[in-house]
Design a protein around this motif. Structure first.
Motif, PDB file in Angstrom:
ATOM      1  N   GLN A  55       0.944   4.276  -2.772  1.00 40.13           N
ATOM      2  CA  GLN A  55       0.680   5.663  -2.367  1.00 40.13           C
ATOM      3  C   GLN A  55       1.809   6.598  -2.820  1.00 40.13           C
ATOM      4  O   GLN A  55       1.562   7.697  -3.303  1.00 40.13           O
ATOM      5  CB  GLN A  55       0.487   5.741  -0.853  1.00 40.13           C
ATOM      6  CG  GLN A  55      -0.780   5.017  -0.409  1.00 40.13           C
ATOM      7  CD  GLN A  55      -0.970   5.015   1.100  1.00 40.13           C
ATOM      8  OE1 GLN A  55      -0.218   5.646   1.834  1.00 40.13           O
ATOM      9  NE2 GLN A  55      -1.973   4.286   1.566  1.00 40.13           N
TER      10      GLN A  55
ATOM     11  N   PRO B  27      -7.653   5.930  -6.256  1.00 38.90           N
ATOM     12  CA  PRO B  27      -6.981   7.227  -6.105  1.00 38.90           C
ATOM     13  C   PRO B  27      -6.963   8.071  -7.379  1.00 38.90           C
ATOM     14  O   PRO B  27      -7.078   9.293  -7.298  1.00 38.90           O
ATOM     15  CB  PRO B  27      -5.562   6.842  -5.684  1.00 38.90           C
ATOM     16  CG  PRO B  27      -5.404   5.421  -6.057  1.00 38.90           C
ATOM     17  CD  PRO B  27      -6.758   4.814  -5.993  1.00 38.90           C
TER      18      PRO B  27
ATOM     19  N   SER C 290      -9.250  10.968  -8.090  1.00 40.13           N
ATOM     20  CA  SER C 290      -9.024  12.245  -7.404  1.00 40.13           C
ATOM     21  C   SER C 290      -8.490  13.317  -8.340  1.00 40.13           C
ATOM     22  O   SER C 290      -8.735  14.504  -8.121  1.00 40.13           O
ATOM     23  CB  SER C 290      -8.003  12.075  -6.279  1.00 40.13           C
ATOM     24  OG  SER C 290      -8.357  11.009  -5.450  1.00 40.13           O
ATOM     25  N   PHE C 291      -7.753  12.883  -9.366  1.00 40.50           N
ATOM     26  CA  PHE C 291      -7.165  13.861 -10.289  1.00 40.50           C
ATOM     27  C   PHE C 291      -8.227  14.744 -10.931  1.00 40.50           C
ATOM     28  O   PHE C 291      -7.947  15.866 -11.329  1.00 40.50           O
ATOM     29  CB  PHE C 291      -6.367  13.149 -11.397  1.00 40.50           C
ATOM     30  CG  PHE C 291      -5.123  12.437 -10.904  1.00 40.50           C
ATOM     31  CD1 PHE C 291      -4.473  12.859  -9.752  1.00 40.50           C
ATOM     32  CD2 PHE C 291      -4.601  11.352 -11.592  1.00 40.50           C
ATOM     33  CE1 PHE C 291      -3.323  12.215  -9.294  1.00 40.50           C
ATOM     34  CE2 PHE C 291      -3.453  10.701 -11.153  1.00 40.50           C
ATOM     35  CZ  PHE C 291      -2.820  11.134  -9.999  1.00 40.50           C
TER      36      PHE C 291
ATOM     37  N   PHE D  36      -8.001  10.791   1.792  1.00 42.24           N
ATOM     38  CA  PHE D  36      -8.473   9.431   1.550  1.00 42.24           C
ATOM     39  C   PHE D  36      -9.251   8.799   2.696  1.00 42.24           C
ATOM     40  O   PHE D  36     -10.143   7.992   2.460  1.00 42.24           O
ATOM     41  CB  PHE D  36      -7.315   8.528   1.128  1.00 42.24           C
ATOM     42  CG  PHE D  36      -6.824   8.842  -0.253  1.00 42.24           C
ATOM     43  CD1 PHE D  36      -7.550   8.453  -1.359  1.00 42.24           C
ATOM     44  CD2 PHE D  36      -5.660   9.562  -0.446  1.00 42.24           C
ATOM     45  CE1 PHE D  36      -7.128   8.755  -2.645  1.00 42.24           C
ATOM     46  CE2 PHE D  36      -5.221   9.882  -1.725  1.00 42.24           C
ATOM     47  CZ  PHE D  36      -5.964   9.476  -2.824  1.00 42.24           C
TER      48      PHE D  36
ATOM     49  N   TRP E 194      -5.731   2.939  -0.615  1.00 38.79           N
ATOM     50  CA  TRP E 194      -6.544   4.092  -1.007  1.00 38.79           C
ATOM     51  C   TRP E 194      -7.479   3.627  -2.117  1.00 38.79           C
ATOM     52  O   TRP E 194      -7.032   3.024  -3.092  1.00 38.79           O
ATOM     53  CB  TRP E 194      -5.654   5.234  -1.525  1.00 38.79           C
ATOM     54  CG  TRP E 194      -4.871   5.925  -0.444  1.00 38.79           C
ATOM     55  CD1 TRP E 194      -5.042   5.804   0.904  1.00 38.79           C
ATOM     56  CD2 TRP E 194      -3.786   6.845  -0.630  1.00 38.79           C
ATOM     57  NE1 TRP E 194      -4.132   6.602   1.569  1.00 38.79           N
ATOM     58  CE2 TRP E 194      -3.361   7.247   0.656  1.00 38.79           C
ATOM     59  CE3 TRP E 194      -3.136   7.372  -1.745  1.00 38.79           C
ATOM     60  CZ2 TRP E 194      -2.305   8.146   0.852  1.00 38.79           C
ATOM     61  CZ3 TRP E 194      -2.096   8.264  -1.560  1.00 38.79           C
ATOM     62  CH2 TRP E 194      -1.679   8.660  -0.270  1.00 38.79           C
TER      63      TRP E 194
ATOM     64  N   ASN F  32       0.822  -1.214   0.000  1.00 38.98           N
ATOM     65  CA  ASN F  32       0.000   0.000   0.000  1.00 38.98           C
ATOM     66  C   ASN F  32       0.857   1.265   0.000  1.00 38.98           C
ATOM     67  O   ASN F  32       0.563   2.219  -0.723  1.00 38.98           O
ATOM     68  CB  ASN F  32      -0.943   0.013   1.206  1.00 38.98           C
ATOM     69  CG  ASN F  32      -2.056  -1.010   1.066  1.00 38.98           C
ATOM     70  OD1 ASN F  32      -2.452  -1.353  -0.049  1.00 38.98           O
ATOM     71  ND2 ASN F  32      -2.546  -1.512   2.190  1.00 38.98           N
TER      72      ASN F  32
ATOM     73  N   PHE G 177      -9.475  17.955  -4.538  1.00 43.68           N
ATOM     74  CA  PHE G 177      -8.275  17.167  -4.270  1.00 43.68           C
ATOM     75  C   PHE G 177      -7.027  18.032  -4.421  1.00 43.68           C
ATOM     76  O   PHE G 177      -6.109  17.969  -3.610  1.00 43.68           O
ATOM     77  CB  PHE G 177      -8.181  15.948  -5.198  1.00 43.68           C
ATOM     78  CG  PHE G 177      -6.841  15.272  -5.138  1.00 43.68           C
ATOM     79  CD1 PHE G 177      -6.507  14.476  -4.050  1.00 43.68           C
ATOM     80  CD2 PHE G 177      -5.888  15.461  -6.133  1.00 43.68           C
ATOM     81  CE1 PHE G 177      -5.254  13.869  -3.962  1.00 43.68           C
ATOM     82  CE2 PHE G 177      -4.633  14.871  -6.058  1.00 43.68           C
ATOM     83  CZ  PHE G 177      -4.314  14.070  -4.974  1.00 43.68           C
ATOM     84  N   TRP G 178      -7.035  18.864  -5.480  1.00 42.00           N
ATOM     85  CA  TRP G 178      -5.831  19.655  -5.741  1.00 42.00           C
ATOM     86  C   TRP G 178      -5.589  20.710  -4.670  1.00 42.00           C
ATOM     87  O   TRP G 178      -4.446  21.070  -4.397  1.00 42.00           O
ATOM     88  CB  TRP G 178      -5.884  20.269  -7.146  1.00 42.00           C
ATOM     89  CG  TRP G 178      -5.797  19.183  -8.184  1.00 42.00           C
ATOM     90  CD1 TRP G 178      -6.784  18.778  -9.030  1.00 42.00           C
ATOM     91  CD2 TRP G 178      -4.678  18.317  -8.435  1.00 42.00           C
ATOM     92  NE1 TRP G 178      -6.347  17.719  -9.795  1.00 42.00           N
ATOM     93  CE2 TRP G 178      -5.062  17.417  -9.454  1.00 42.00           C
ATOM     94  CE3 TRP G 178      -3.386  18.207  -7.893  1.00 42.00           C
ATOM     95  CZ2 TRP G 178      -4.201  16.425  -9.953  1.00 42.00           C
ATOM     96  CZ3 TRP G 178      -2.538  17.222  -8.391  1.00 42.00           C
ATOM     97  CH2 TRP G 178      -2.945  16.348  -9.403  1.00 42.00           C
TER      98      TRP G 178
ATOM     99  N   PHE H  75       1.555   7.028  -6.430  1.00 42.58           N
ATOM    100  CA  PHE H  75       0.426   7.916  -6.726  1.00 42.58           C
ATOM    101  C   PHE H  75       0.840   9.380  -6.578  1.00 42.58           C
ATOM    102  O   PHE H  75       0.507  10.224  -7.412  1.00 42.58           O
ATOM    103  CB  PHE H  75      -0.746   7.595  -5.782  1.00 42.58           C
ATOM    104  CG  PHE H  75      -1.841   8.626  -5.818  1.00 42.58           C
ATOM    105  CD1 PHE H  75      -2.782   8.623  -6.847  1.00 42.58           C
ATOM    106  CD2 PHE H  75      -1.932   9.609  -4.844  1.00 42.58           C
ATOM    107  CE1 PHE H  75      -3.775   9.586  -6.896  1.00 42.58           C
ATOM    108  CE2 PHE H  75      -2.925  10.575  -4.886  1.00 42.58           C
ATOM    109  CZ  PHE H  75      -3.855  10.564  -5.915  1.00 42.58           C
TER     110      PHE H  75
ATOM    111  N   PHE I 133      -4.008  18.736  -1.989  1.00 47.08           N
ATOM    112  CA  PHE I 133      -2.646  18.391  -2.418  1.00 47.08           C
ATOM    113  C   PHE I 133      -1.693  19.585  -2.221  1.00 47.08           C
ATOM    114  O   PHE I 133      -0.617  19.440  -1.643  1.00 47.08           O
ATOM    115  CB  PHE I 133      -2.689  17.958  -3.890  1.00 47.08           C
ATOM    116  CG  PHE I 133      -1.405  17.371  -4.411  1.00 47.08           C
ATOM    117  CD1 PHE I 133      -0.955  16.138  -3.951  1.00 47.08           C
ATOM    118  CD2 PHE I 133      -0.653  18.033  -5.368  1.00 47.08           C
ATOM    119  CE1 PHE I 133       0.223  15.582  -4.439  1.00 47.08           C
ATOM    120  CE2 PHE I 133       0.534  17.481  -5.863  1.00 47.08           C
ATOM    121  CZ  PHE I 133       0.963  16.253  -5.401  1.00 47.08           C
TER     122      PHE I 133
ATOM    123  N   HIS J 204       0.524  15.410 -12.841  1.00 47.95           N
ATOM    124  CA  HIS J 204      -0.798  15.893 -13.242  1.00 47.95           C
ATOM    125  C   HIS J 204      -1.111  17.279 -12.699  1.00 47.95           C
ATOM    126  O   HIS J 204      -2.068  17.908 -13.130  1.00 47.95           O
ATOM    127  CB  HIS J 204      -1.895  14.940 -12.736  1.00 47.95           C
ATOM    128  CG  HIS J 204      -2.026  13.689 -13.543  1.00 47.95           C
ATOM    129  ND1 HIS J 204      -2.902  13.583 -14.594  1.00 47.95           N
ATOM    130  CD2 HIS J 204      -1.385  12.506 -13.460  1.00 47.95           C
ATOM    131  CE1 HIS J 204      -2.802  12.363 -15.115  1.00 47.95           C
ATOM    132  NE2 HIS J 204      -1.888  11.694 -14.444  1.00 47.95           N
TER     133      HIS J 204
END
Ligand SMILES: [Zn+2]
Lengths: 62, 194
Positions: free
Chosen positions: A43, B112, B115-116, B184, B109, A39, B121-122, A46, B125, A53
């Protein structure tokens, strides 16, 4: 045997350098047997993807 | 072609976010954005439609940000790096055998990547990134956003390579824990039946 602490260091380092063959195999073995590390690795990867992104430049970069 | 300044202004919020994460100083950010805008307008003949305007503008912004980081280098106090955080984060996560503690063992999670697509989410982040100690975050951002090689970050900041790895590992761990708590865990995670 590699422990979780060492495994978590290597799963970060594999994003920054090429692991040696031995490191890569030991990490793979550990992760295949350890839920927590499996996990954690997902993560961390990710988060690495999220950085790509974050400013939506990734598709255009290609 | 002529670049419409209103198009440039539309990209300003994203550019500000980017520069702020690296520079963490509103004044320095404004300077960098202004220089980027001026360069873009001055060099607009160099913009080919092949790449999108945003990509082109961000490549200018990236260089201006690197320049600003280098200019501000004298202010970067390397000695604060070690004080940014000690190594106790690992003691909290792992027991004395180096295995995860029961409370800190990472959970899965759920979905995930979805979420983008979520604006919220951002902002979480960004908040998690801004929550990192300044030097830790700078090194992380140089690696992940400016795509420096670790060797170059070390050279730039006179750190050893292993020091850099440790700092990057800390940054990722902190971000992992931050996203886990702030994003999450609130999702109503259900164990997957894989
Ligand atoms: Zn493990």
């Amino acid at each position: 045997m590699m422990n979780c602490k060492e495994a978590s260091q290597l799963m970060s380092q594999e994003l920054d350098r090429k692991l040696s063959w031995r490191e890569a195999i030991t990490l793979k073995l550990h992760v295949s047997l350890c839920d927590g590390c499996a996990n954690a690795r997902k993560q961390v990867n990710f988060i690495h993807q999220a950085c790509k992104h974050a400013f939506e430049l990734n598709e255009e970069k290609k | 072609m002529t670049i419409d300044t209103s198009v440039l202004n539309a990209l300003r919020p994203d550019m500000t976010r980017f520069a702020y994460l690296l520079l963490r100083d509103q004044h320095a950010v404004e300077d960098v954005i202004q220089e980027t805008m001026l360069t873009a307008i001055e060099k607009q003949d160099g913009f080919k439609n092949k790449s999108s305007l945003k990509t082109w503008l961000f490549s200018i912004l990236r260089n201006k940000t690197i320049d600003a980081l280098r200019r501000g280098k004298r202010e970067v106090n390397i000695s604060t790096l070690s004080n940014d955080e000690d190594d106790s984060f690992e003691e909290v996560l792992f027991n004395h055998h180096g295995a995860w503690n029961l409370e800190t063992k990472p959970n899965a999670w759920s979905n995930p990547d979805a979420s983008f697509e979520q604006k919220q989410f951002w902002s979480v982040f960004d908040a998690c990134l801004n929550h990192l100690p300044a030097q830790t975050s700078r090194i992380f951002m140089m690696r992940e956003f400016l795509e420096f090689e670790v060797e170059d970050i070390c050279k730039e900041l006179s750190l050893t390579t292993s020091n850099c790895w440790v700092i990057l590992h800390r940054a990722r761990t902190k971000l992992r824990l931050c996203l886990d708590t702030k994003w999450f865990s609130g999702q109503g995670f259900q164990a997957s039946r894989s």
